[in-house]
Design an enzyme around this catalytic site. Structure first.
Site, PDB file in Angstrom:
ATOM      1  N   PRO A  13     -29.145  12.515 -28.274  1.00 38.47           N
ATOM      2  CA  PRO A  13     -28.058  13.162 -27.526  1.00 38.47           C
ATOM      3  C   PRO A  13     -27.169  13.992 -28.441  1.00 38.47           C
ATOM      4  O   PRO A  13     -27.017  13.702 -29.623  1.00 38.47           O
ATOM      5  CB  PRO A  13     -27.284  11.975 -26.942  1.00 38.47           C
ATOM      6  CG  PRO A  13     -27.499  10.877 -27.932  1.00 38.47           C
ATOM      7  CD  PRO A  13     -28.903  11.082 -28.448  1.00 38.47           C
ATOM      8  N   ASP A  14     -26.604  15.036 -27.860  1.00 37.81           N
ATOM      9  CA  ASP A  14     -25.632  15.856 -28.583  1.00 37.81           C
ATOM     10  C   ASP A  14     -24.456  16.089 -27.643  1.00 37.81           C
ATOM     11  O   ASP A  14     -23.939  15.124 -27.093  1.00 37.81           O
ATOM     12  CB  ASP A  14     -26.294  17.148 -29.076  1.00 37.81           C
ATOM     13  CG  ASP A  14     -25.585  17.740 -30.292  1.00 37.81           C
ATOM     14  OD1 ASP A  14     -24.481  17.283 -30.634  1.00 37.81           O
ATOM     15  OD2 ASP A  14     -26.125  18.677 -30.899  1.00 37.81           O
ATOM     16  N   GLY A  15     -24.055  17.324 -27.387  1.00 40.50           N
ATOM     17  CA  GLY A  15     -22.904  17.589 -26.532  1.00 40.50           C
ATOM     18  C   GLY A  15     -23.145  17.173 -25.098  1.00 40.50           C
ATOM     19  O   GLY A  15     -24.281  17.083 -24.639  1.00 40.50           O
ATOM     20  N   ALA A  27     -26.885  17.136 -23.505  1.00 41.67           N
ATOM     21  CA  ALA A  27     -27.788  18.043 -24.222  1.00 41.67           C
ATOM     22  C   ALA A  27     -28.626  17.206 -25.177  1.00 41.67           C
ATOM     23  O   ALA A  27     -28.089  16.389 -25.929  1.00 41.67           O
ATOM     24  CB  ALA A  27     -26.972  19.080 -24.996  1.00 41.67           C
ATOM     25  N   THR A  56     -27.863  21.936 -28.055  1.00 43.36           N
ATOM     26  CA  THR A  56     -26.724  21.306 -28.721  1.00 43.36           C
ATOM     27  C   THR A  56     -25.567  20.898 -27.816  1.00 43.36           C
ATOM     28  O   THR A  56     -24.888  19.920 -28.106  1.00 43.36           O
ATOM     29  CB  THR A  56     -26.177  22.233 -29.816  1.00 43.36           C
ATOM     30  OG1 THR A  56     -25.865  23.504 -29.246  1.00 43.36           O
ATOM     31  CG2 THR A  56     -27.187  22.404 -30.935  1.00 43.36           C
TER      32      THR A  56
END
Length: 109
Positions: A13-15, A27, A56
């Site tokens: 996971p990111d943003g 994201a 991202t």
């Protein structure tokens, strides 16, 4: 509390952001997608695949918050990878999701 365990193909996971229905959008960096998770059930309920893997962040925008904007990265990719991933580093606008976002919380500096 663990909300959701990412599948192997979703990578990391990111943003993330929340939509007007209280669902979480994540994201997936190196997974080439944004996923929608129901925090009540812990289930993935929607997947949006993108044409590059290094996704991202995501946020809702547009006049009525019905558009999702998704960023991607190209940093750290060598020339051969960039040649295979021509969309790396681009920003994508996604429409037709059937859900809207909510306005951001603004803070004074």
């Amino acid at each position: 509390k663990l909300l959701y365990h990412l599948e192997k193909e979703e990578q990391m996971p990111d943003g993330m952001c929340i939509d007007a229905e209280g669902k979480l959008w994540v994201a997936c960096i190196d997974g080439g997608r944004v996923i929608r998770i129901d925090p009540e059930t812990g289930k993935r309920i929607q997947t949006v695949r993108l044409p590059t893997p290094r996704i991202t962040s995501c946020c809702f925008g547009g006049k009525d918050y019905s558009e999702m904007y998704v960023t991607s990265a190209y940093d750290g990719l060598d020339e051969a990878t960039l040649a295979r991933e021509p969309h790396a580093g681009e920003i994508f606008k996604i429409t037709g999701l059937g859900v809207k976002g909510i306005p951001q919380n603004l803070y004074a500096a």
